[in-house]
Design a protein around this motif. Structure first.
Motif, short mmCIF file in Angstrom:
data_model
loop_
_atom_site.label_atom_id
_atom_site.label_comp_id
_atom_site.label_asym_id
_atom_site.label_seq_id
_atom_site.Cartn_x
_atom_site.Cartn_y
_atom_site.Cartn_z
N GLY A 177 8.14 -9.53 -2.59
CA GLY A 177 6.65 -8.93 -2.81
C GLY A 177 5.71 -10.83 -2.09
N GLN A 178 7.35 -11.46 -2.23
CA GLN A 178 7.00 -12.66 -1.84
C GLN A 178 6.79 -13.55 -0.45
OE1 GLN A 178 9.81 -15.75 -4.19
NE2 GLN A 178 7.94 -17.10 -4.57
N ILE A 179 5.76 -14.15 0.27
CA ILE A 179 6.34 -14.54 1.63
C ILE A 179 6.51 -15.60 1.54
CG2 ILE A 179 5.21 -15.23 3.42
CD1 ILE A 179 3.77 -12.28 3.12
N LEU A 180 7.96 -16.81 1.63
CA LEU A 180 8.00 -18.22 2.31
C LEU A 180 8.19 -18.89 3.38
CD1 LEU A 180 10.63 -18.43 -0.65
CD2 LEU A 180 8.50 -17.86 -1.22
N ARG A 190 0.71 -1.11 0.13
CA ARG A 190 -0.01 -0.24 0.10
C ARG A 190 1.19 1.01 -0.34
NH1 ARG A 190 -2.76 -2.35 4.30
NH2 ARG A 190 -1.81 -1.40 5.89
N GLU A 191 1.39 0.95 0.70
CA GLU A 191 2.52 2.90 1.00
C GLU A 191 4.21 2.59 0.32
OE1 GLU A 191 1.16 2.36 6.00
OE2 GLU A 191 2.96 2.91 5.34
N LEU A 192 4.74 1.44 -0.01
CA LEU A 192 6.25 1.50 -1.25
C LEU A 192 5.79 0.48 -1.79
CD1 LEU A 192 8.41 1.36 2.58
CD2 LEU A 192 7.29 3.48 0.42
N PRO A 193 5.04 0.45 -2.84
CA PRO A 193 4.59 -0.01 -3.41
C PRO A 193 5.97 -0.62 -4.53
CG PRO A 193 2.96 1.93 -4.35
CD PRO A 193 3.60 1.76 -2.83
N ASP A 194 6.83 0.76 -4.72
CA ASP A 194 7.60 0.44 -6.07
C ASP A 194 9.00 -0.42 -5.24
OD1 ASP A 194 7.39 3.47 -7.11
OD2 ASP A 194 6.35 1.09 -7.74
N LEU A 195 9.13 -0.62 -3.31
CA LEU A 195 9.63 -1.42 -2.98
C LEU A 195 9.90 -2.58 -3.18
CD1 LEU A 195 12.54 -0.68 -1.56
CD2 LEU A 195 11.08 -0.43 0.63
N PRO A 196 9.80 -3.81 -3.54
CA PRO A 196 9.51 -5.86 -3.32
C PRO A 196 10.13 -5.96 -2.75
CG PRO A 196 10.51 -5.22 -5.20
CD PRO A 196 10.35 -4.36 -4.90
N VAL A 197 9.98 -6.61 -1.02
CA VAL A 197 10.39 -7.48 -0.17
C VAL A 197 9.97 -8.44 -0.32
CG1 VAL A 197 10.76 -6.87 2.06
CG2 VAL A 197 10.72 -4.73 1.50
N ARG A 198 11.32 -9.35 0.00
CA ARG A 198 10.76 -10.86 0.17
C ARG A 198 10.80 -10.87 1.42
NH1 ARG A 198 16.69 -13.26 -2.83
NH2 ARG A 198 18.03 -11.91 -1.48
N MET A 199 10.22 -11.94 2.25
CA MET A 199 9.92 -12.20 3.32
C MET A 199 9.93 -14.31 3.27
SD MET A 199 7.61 -10.10 4.97
CE MET A 199 7.68 -8.20 4.69
N ALA A 200 10.60 -14.52 4.60
CA ALA A 200 10.33 -16.19 4.64
C ALA A 200 10.70 -16.30 6.39
CB ALA A 200 11.86 -16.60 4.30
N LEU A 201 9.75 -17.52 6.85
CA LEU A 201 9.89 -17.93 8.31
C LEU A 201 10.38 -19.38 8.02
CD1 LEU A 201 6.93 -15.42 7.06
CD2 LEU A 201 6.75 -15.95 9.56
N HIS A 202 10.63 -19.37 9.31
CA HIS A 202 11.21 -20.87 9.30
C HIS A 202 11.18 -21.17 11.04
CE1 HIS A 202 12.80 -24.88 9.62
NE2 HIS A 202 14.24 -24.20 10.60
#
Length: 382
Positions: free
Chosen positions: A72-75, A30-42
Motif C-alpha cells: 500500500g506504500q509508494i516510495l 478500490r478493487e482489490l483491498p485485500d491485496l496490498p502492493v508496494r511500489m517504488a519509483l526512481h
C-alpha cells in the motif's frame, strides 16, 4: 516487464510515472483491498538488454527501495522527488523518510513516501534493516566461538546505549564488535556504522573527522561534529561502533558523550584496552578463548569442543588448502593454543603458518620461547 512476482515499468516522464503509480495504487485499493502492493519509483537512465529485460544501476536502486516498503506504500527516490517537485499530482505530497544505505550500493539514498488523502499514511519503519547496514565491513572469515557473548551483547545493547568491549591487544575485540554489528543490522533501520580509530589523534575534531570519512558525509562550514549529529538525527535507530579508540581515549569519550546527548536514536559500541569512563557505560571484558588443559590427550574431534582450538582448525584447514589435520596432530595443536594463551590473533597467525610448516615444527618453535615473550611469539609466527 514482469519479473517473478513484481512488475517493472519504464516511463520517460517522471511526473507521468508518479501519476501512473498513484492511479494504480488507488485502483488497487478500490478493487482489490485485500491485496496490498508496494511500489517504488526512481529516476535515471535504464538500459534495454532485450525486449523483456531492462538492466543497470537505476533498475537495481529502484528494486532496493521497493524492497524496503510495505504493501500500500509508494516510495520515491530523491532523484524522482527533485524531478517532480513542482509537478506532483493534485493532493499529493512527498514525505521525507530519511537516509538509508541500500544493499550492494555505495553511499546512502534518501527515501520519500508519496502521500494522498485516499492512501494510508501510517506505515511501520522501512524494512531496511538488512539493506541499511551502513558501512559495516564484510568479514572475510567465519565467526568462531563467543556465541554466548554475542547474545549477551545483543541483549545489553537493547537496554544500554553505550557498551564498551575491553581487553588486551589481539584478544578479538574488533571481530566480536563486527559480529555484534552484523547481528544488530536487522533491527537498526538507520544502519550500523563502523568507525576505525587506530592512529587517530586524541582530539575531538580528529575523531569527528574520522567519523565523517567513515560515513562518507560531507563537511559543512561548522565544526566536523555538526554534520555527524545532523546525520544520526536524520535516520532511525542506529548502532555506531568506534573500534580501537586506544590512541584517542579522551577525544572518543567526548564525541561519544555528545552523540548520546544529542542523538536519541543512537546506540554506541566501543572497543579498547580500558573503558571510556562515561556515565551509563556498560563494560564487557573480552577474555581469551578456551583451550584444552595441559594434560589434553585427545583427537581432532575433541579439539572442536574448545573455541581456541576450533579457531585454529578452521583457519589452519584454509591455510592448508583444505587438507585436514590428523589425530596425531591433536595434542600438538592443543599445545600451540595453550602456548598462545587462547589469544585469537596469535592462534590465527599460528594457523596461517601451519600452511607452510608442520605442526611438529610449529609446536617446537613455540616451546622454545618463554610464555611471557610476546615479541618472540610474534616474530616466530610472522
Amino acid at each position: 516487464i514482469r519479473d517473478s512476482d513484481s512488475i517493472v515499468a519504464v516511463i520517460e516522464d517522471p511526473a507521468e510515472a508518479v501519476r501512473t503509480a498513484l492511479d494504480a495504487q488507488l485502483a488497487l485499493r478500490r478493487e482489490l483491498p485485500d491485496l496490498p502492493v508496494r511500489m517504488a519509483l526512481h529516476t535515471g537512465e535504464a538500459m534495454l538488454r532485450n525486449a523483456d529485460n531492462y538492466v543497470g544501476l537505476t533498475i537495481i536502486r529502484c528494486a532496493r527501495i521497493r524492497s524496503c516498503g510495505h504493501g500500500g506504500q509508494i516510495l520515491l527516490s530523491d532523484d524522482t522527488v527533485r524531478a517532480t517537485h513542482d509537478s506532483l499530482p493534485d493532493g499529493t505530497d512527498a514525505h521525507d523518510l530519511g537516509l538509508y544505505g541500500l544493499r550492494g550500493l555505495d553511499g546512502r539514498t534518501r527515501v520519500w513516501q508519496l502521500t494522498h488523502p485516499d492512501l494510508p499514511s501510517d506505515f511501520p519503519p522501512l524494512k531496511a534493516g538488512t539493506s541499511a547496514a551502513g558501512n559495516l565491513p564484510t568479514s572475510l572469515t567465519s565467526f568462531i566461538g563467543r556465541r554466548k557473548e554475542l547474545t549477551t551483547l545483543g541483549d545489553s545493547l537493547g537496554g544500554q546505549r553505550l557498551v564498551t568491549l575491553v581487553g588486551q591487544a589481539g584478544i578479538g575485540k574488533s571481530r566480536l564488535a563486527q559480529a555484534v554489528g552484523d547481528a544488530a543490522a536487522n533491527s537498526m533501520t538507520g544502519g550500523v556504522w563502523w568507525i576505525p580509530l587506530a592512529g587517530v589523534d586524541d582530539n575531538a575534531d580528529a575523531v569527528a573527522m574520522a567519523t565523517l570519512r567513515a560515513c562518507a558525509l560531507e563537511r559543512d562550514d561548522l565544526t566536523p561534529m555538526a554534520p555527524v549529529v545532523d546525520h544520526f538525527n536524520s535516520v532511525a535507530d542506529s548502532l555506531v561502533i568506534f573500534d580501537g579508540f586506544d590512541a584517542a581515549p579522551q577525544a572518543t569519550a567526548a564525541v561519544v558523550d555528545e552523540l548520546l546527548a544529542r542523538c536519541a536514536d543512537v546506540r554506541i559500541l566501543t572497543s579498547g584496552r580500558q573503558p571510556l569512563g562515561l556515565p551509563g557505560e556498560l563494560v564487557h571484558p573480552v577474555d581469551p578463548m578456551p583451550v584444552p588443559d595441559d594434560d589434553f590427550d585427545g583427537t581432532i574431534d575433541d579439539l572442536h569442543h574448545f573455541a581456541g582450538t576450533r579457531l585454529f582448525l578452521d583457519r589452519g584447514v584454509n591455510a592448508r588448502a583444505g587438507a585436514p589435520f590428523a589425530d596425531t596432530d591433536a595434542t600438538r595443536i592443543a599445545h600451540v593454543c595453550q602456548k598462545l594463551r587462547g589469544v585469537p590473533l596469535g592462534i590465527e597467525l599460528a594457523a596461517a603458518r601451519s600452511g607452510r610448516t608442520s605442526i611438529v615444527e610449529l609446536a617446537e618453535s613455540l616451546t622454545e620461547l618463554s610464555a611471557a615473550d610476546d615479541q618472540g611469539l610474534a616474530d616466530t609466527l610472522s
